[in-house]
Scaffold this motif. Structure first.
Motif, PDB file in Angstrom:
ATOM      1  N   LEU A   8      11.778  53.320  45.966  1.00  0.00           N
ATOM      2  CA  LEU A   8      12.049  51.884  46.132  1.00  0.00           C
ATOM      3  C   LEU A   8      13.539  51.617  46.337  1.00  0.00           C
ATOM      4  O   LEU A   8      13.918  50.761  47.143  1.00  0.00           O
ATOM      5  CB  LEU A   8      11.541  51.118  44.903  1.00  0.00           C
ATOM      6  CG  LEU A   8      10.021  50.951  44.813  1.00  0.00           C
ATOM      7  CD1 LEU A   8       9.646  50.218  43.519  1.00  0.00           C
ATOM      8  CD2 LEU A   8       9.494  50.174  46.023  1.00  0.00           C
ATOM      9  N   GLY A   9      14.386  52.337  45.578  1.00  0.00           N
ATOM     10  CA  GLY A   9      15.823  52.115  45.722  1.00  0.00           C
ATOM     11  C   GLY A   9      16.292  52.471  47.123  1.00  0.00           C
ATOM     12  O   GLY A   9      17.049  51.734  47.754  1.00  0.00           O
ATOM     13  N   MET A  10      15.832  53.659  47.621  1.00  0.00           N
ATOM     14  CA  MET A  10      16.238  54.064  48.958  1.00  0.00           C
ATOM     15  C   MET A  10      15.670  53.112  50.002  1.00  0.00           C
ATOM     16  O   MET A  10      16.312  52.828  51.021  1.00  0.00           O
ATOM     17  CB  MET A  10      15.735  55.489  49.218  1.00  0.00           C
ATOM     18  CG  MET A  10      16.328  56.528  48.279  1.00  0.00           C
ATOM     19  SD  MET A  10      18.131  56.647  48.471  1.00  0.00           S
ATOM     20  CE  MET A  10      18.195  57.439  50.094  1.00  0.00           C
ATOM     21  N   TYR A  11      14.445  52.581  49.725  1.00  0.00           N
ATOM     22  CA  TYR A  11      13.837  51.630  50.662  1.00  0.00           C
ATOM     23  C   TYR A  11      14.674  50.341  50.725  1.00  0.00           C
ATOM     24  O   TYR A  11      14.925  49.787  51.806  1.00  0.00           O
ATOM     25  CB  TYR A  11      12.416  51.302  50.203  1.00  0.00           C
ATOM     26  CG  TYR A  11      11.707  50.306  51.098  1.00  0.00           C
ATOM     27  CD1 TYR A  11      11.140  50.725  52.321  1.00  0.00           C
ATOM     28  CD2 TYR A  11      11.593  48.974  50.736  1.00  0.00           C
ATOM     29  CE1 TYR A  11      10.496  49.817  53.146  1.00  0.00           C
ATOM     30  CE2 TYR A  11      10.950  48.058  51.544  1.00  0.00           C
ATOM     31  CZ  TYR A  11      10.402  48.478  52.758  1.00  0.00           C
ATOM     32  OH  TYR A  11       9.761  47.573  53.569  1.00  0.00           O
ATOM     33  N   ALA A  12      15.129  49.894  49.549  1.00  0.00           N
ATOM     34  CA  ALA A  12      15.944  48.681  49.517  1.00  0.00           C
ATOM     35  C   ALA A  12      17.253  48.895  50.261  1.00  0.00           C
ATOM     36  O   ALA A  12      17.793  47.975  50.890  1.00  0.00           O
ATOM     37  CB  ALA A  12      16.218  48.261  48.070  1.00  0.00           C
ATOM     38  N   LEU A  13      17.774  50.139  50.218  1.00  0.00           N
ATOM     39  CA  LEU A  13      19.032  50.439  50.918  1.00  0.00           C
ATOM     40  C   LEU A  13      18.805  50.755  52.402  1.00  0.00           C
ATOM     41  O   LEU A  13      19.783  50.896  53.152  1.00  0.00           O
ATOM     42  CB  LEU A  13      19.721  51.639  50.243  1.00  0.00           C
ATOM     43  CG  LEU A  13      20.280  51.376  48.834  1.00  0.00           C
ATOM     44  CD1 LEU A  13      20.752  52.668  48.206  1.00  0.00           C
ATOM     45  CD2 LEU A  13      21.430  50.371  48.892  1.00  0.00           C
ATOM     46  N   ALA A  15       9.096  54.961  54.865  1.00  0.00           N
ATOM     47  CA  ALA A  15       9.128  53.496  54.808  1.00  0.00           C
ATOM     48  C   ALA A  15       7.730  52.925  54.998  1.00  0.00           C
ATOM     49  O   ALA A  15       7.334  51.964  54.330  1.00  0.00           O
ATOM     50  CB  ALA A  15      10.072  52.948  55.870  1.00  0.00           C
ATOM     51  N   VAL A  16       6.952  53.515  55.887  1.00  0.00           N
ATOM     52  CA  VAL A  16       5.588  53.032  56.092  1.00  0.00           C
ATOM     53  C   VAL A  16       4.745  53.247  54.841  1.00  0.00           C
ATOM     54  O   VAL A  16       3.952  52.385  54.437  1.00  0.00           O
ATOM     55  CB  VAL A  16       4.957  53.760  57.300  1.00  0.00           C
ATOM     56  CG1 VAL A  16       3.448  53.473  57.386  1.00  0.00           C
ATOM     57  CG2 VAL A  16       5.622  53.346  58.592  1.00  0.00           C
ATOM     58  N   ALA A  17       4.945  54.406  54.169  1.00  0.00           N
ATOM     59  CA  ALA A  17       4.181  54.691  52.958  1.00  0.00           C
ATOM     60  C   ALA A  17       4.532  53.690  51.847  1.00  0.00           C
ATOM     61  O   ALA A  17       3.653  53.212  51.110  1.00  0.00           O
ATOM     62  CB  ALA A  17       4.461  56.128  52.498  1.00  0.00           C
ATOM     63  N   ALA A  44       2.997  50.271  52.596  1.00  0.00           N
ATOM     64  CA  ALA A  44       1.544  50.291  52.356  1.00  0.00           C
ATOM     65  C   ALA A  44       1.252  50.138  50.864  1.00  0.00           C
ATOM     66  O   ALA A  44       0.328  49.431  50.446  1.00  0.00           O
ATOM     67  CB  ALA A  44       0.941  51.589  52.905  1.00  0.00           C
ATOM     68  N   HIS A  45       2.072  50.801  50.059  1.00  0.00           N
ATOM     69  CA  HIS A  45       1.854  50.688  48.609  1.00  0.00           C
ATOM     70  C   HIS A  45       2.219  49.287  48.107  1.00  0.00           C
ATOM     71  O   HIS A  45       1.526  48.719  47.253  1.00  0.00           O
ATOM     72  CB  HIS A  45       2.707  51.745  47.889  1.00  0.00           C
ATOM     73  CG  HIS A  45       2.603  51.654  46.400  1.00  0.00           C
ATOM     74  ND1 HIS A  45       1.501  52.086  45.676  1.00  0.00           N
ATOM     75  CD2 HIS A  45       3.465  51.132  45.478  1.00  0.00           C
ATOM     76  CE1 HIS A  45       1.682  51.848  44.401  1.00  0.00           C
ATOM     77  NE2 HIS A  45       2.906  51.270  44.249  1.00  0.00           N
ATOM     78  N   LEU A  46       3.298  48.752  48.660  1.00  0.00           N
ATOM     79  CA  LEU A  46       3.711  47.429  48.215  1.00  0.00           C
ATOM     80  C   LEU A  46       2.663  46.367  48.523  1.00  0.00           C
ATOM     81  O   LEU A  46       2.508  45.397  47.765  1.00  0.00           O
ATOM     82  CB  LEU A  46       5.038  47.037  48.871  1.00  0.00           C
ATOM     83  CG  LEU A  46       6.270  47.841  48.409  1.00  0.00           C
ATOM     84  CD1 LEU A  46       7.480  47.468  49.268  1.00  0.00           C
ATOM     85  CD2 LEU A  46       6.567  47.570  46.934  1.00  0.00           C
ATOM     86  N   ASP A  47       1.943  46.529  49.575  1.00  0.00           N
ATOM     87  CA  ASP A  47       0.922  45.532  49.925  1.00  0.00           C
ATOM     88  C   ASP A  47      -0.124  45.379  48.829  1.00  0.00           C
ATOM     89  O   ASP A  47      -0.679  44.284  48.640  1.00  0.00           O
ATOM     90  CB  ASP A  47       0.233  45.932  51.235  1.00  0.00           C
ATOM     91  CG  ASP A  47       1.152  45.750  52.429  1.00  0.00           C
ATOM     92  OD1 ASP A  47       2.155  45.008  52.283  1.00  0.00           O
ATOM     93  OD2 ASP A  47       0.885  46.359  53.482  1.00  0.00           O
TER      94      ASP A  47
END
Length: 221
Positions: free
Chosen positions: A13-18, A26-28, A31-34
């Motif tokens: 999540l941290g790397m995704y936010a950055l 990012a796609v994975a 998908a989880h966040l949904d």
């Protein structure tokens, strides 16, 4: 985090936010966040921090922190000295103001005492029908031992002797003292007689050997 999948996503999540994940990761994550409200909430908390971290220069993270200015200790000590001096001056000002106030009170008291007229003790009496050219005034004061008499006389023949007395209701007299007249000079005297003022009806002045009163003043004790 409520599942193993969430724990796996936690490190991403941290790397995704950055914005540092590759497309596959990012796609994975998306998908989880949904389907995970907890991870979406955590991402919402990380996003503001990530926006600030995004402005940091990664190349400077390994640099040693900047050393404080050599002038910093001197600046701190100078500030402390100024604060101590300001407090010291404030205390001096308070003491000076208190001294000025006390001096004002003392001075005011002095002027008040000066302005208040000093009234001599005793009760004034009025002489009736003094001889021509003779002026006299007197005060009588009741004392524990009798009566005090303050007498001022002007105009009686210079060098002549006179008696001062109090007269009782039966006409008898008790001598309070004698004086030698000074002519035009005012003669002032304080006399005493062992007769209570309440027992006297008259204050008088006469020549020795002559019962005629030259000066007489009724007493109202």
């Amino acid at each position: 985090m409520t599942s193993d999948r969430c724990r796996q996503m936690h490190t991403l999540l941290g790397m995704y936010a950055l914005g540092r994940l590759d497309d596959h990761e990012a796609v994975a994550v998306r998908a989880h966040l949904d389907g995970c409200a907890d991870c979406r909430a955590e991402l919402n908390q990380l996003t503001p921090v990530a926006s600030v971290l995004g402005q940091a220069d990664p190349d400077r993270l390994l640099e040693p922190p900047p050393a404080p200015s050599p002038a910093l200790p001197g600046t701190i000590l100078a500030t402390l000295d100024r604060e101590r001096s300001r407090q010291r001056h404030r205390r001096v000002a308070v003491v000076a103001a208190a001294a000025v106030t006390a001096l004002g009170l003392l001075t005011g008291g002095f002027f008040l005492r000066t302005l208040v007229p000093s009234t001599p003790p005793g009760q004034p009496v009025a002489f009736t029908a003094p001889a021509a050219g003779v002026e006299a005034s007197a005060r009588v004061e009741n004392r524990a031992w009798g009566t005090g008499i303050s007498l001022d006389v002007t105009g009686l023949p210079e060098g002549s002797t006179y008696n001062v007395w109090l007269q009782r209701p039966d006409g008898s007299r008790m001598n309070a003292g004698s004086f030698i007249a000074g002519g035009d000079r005012k003669m002032s005297m304080n006399l005493a007689v062992a007769l209570p003022m309440s027992d006297a009806t008259m204050l008088g002045v006469s020549a020795p050997g002559d019962d005629t009163a030259i000066l007489q003043a009724p007493l109202h004790s």
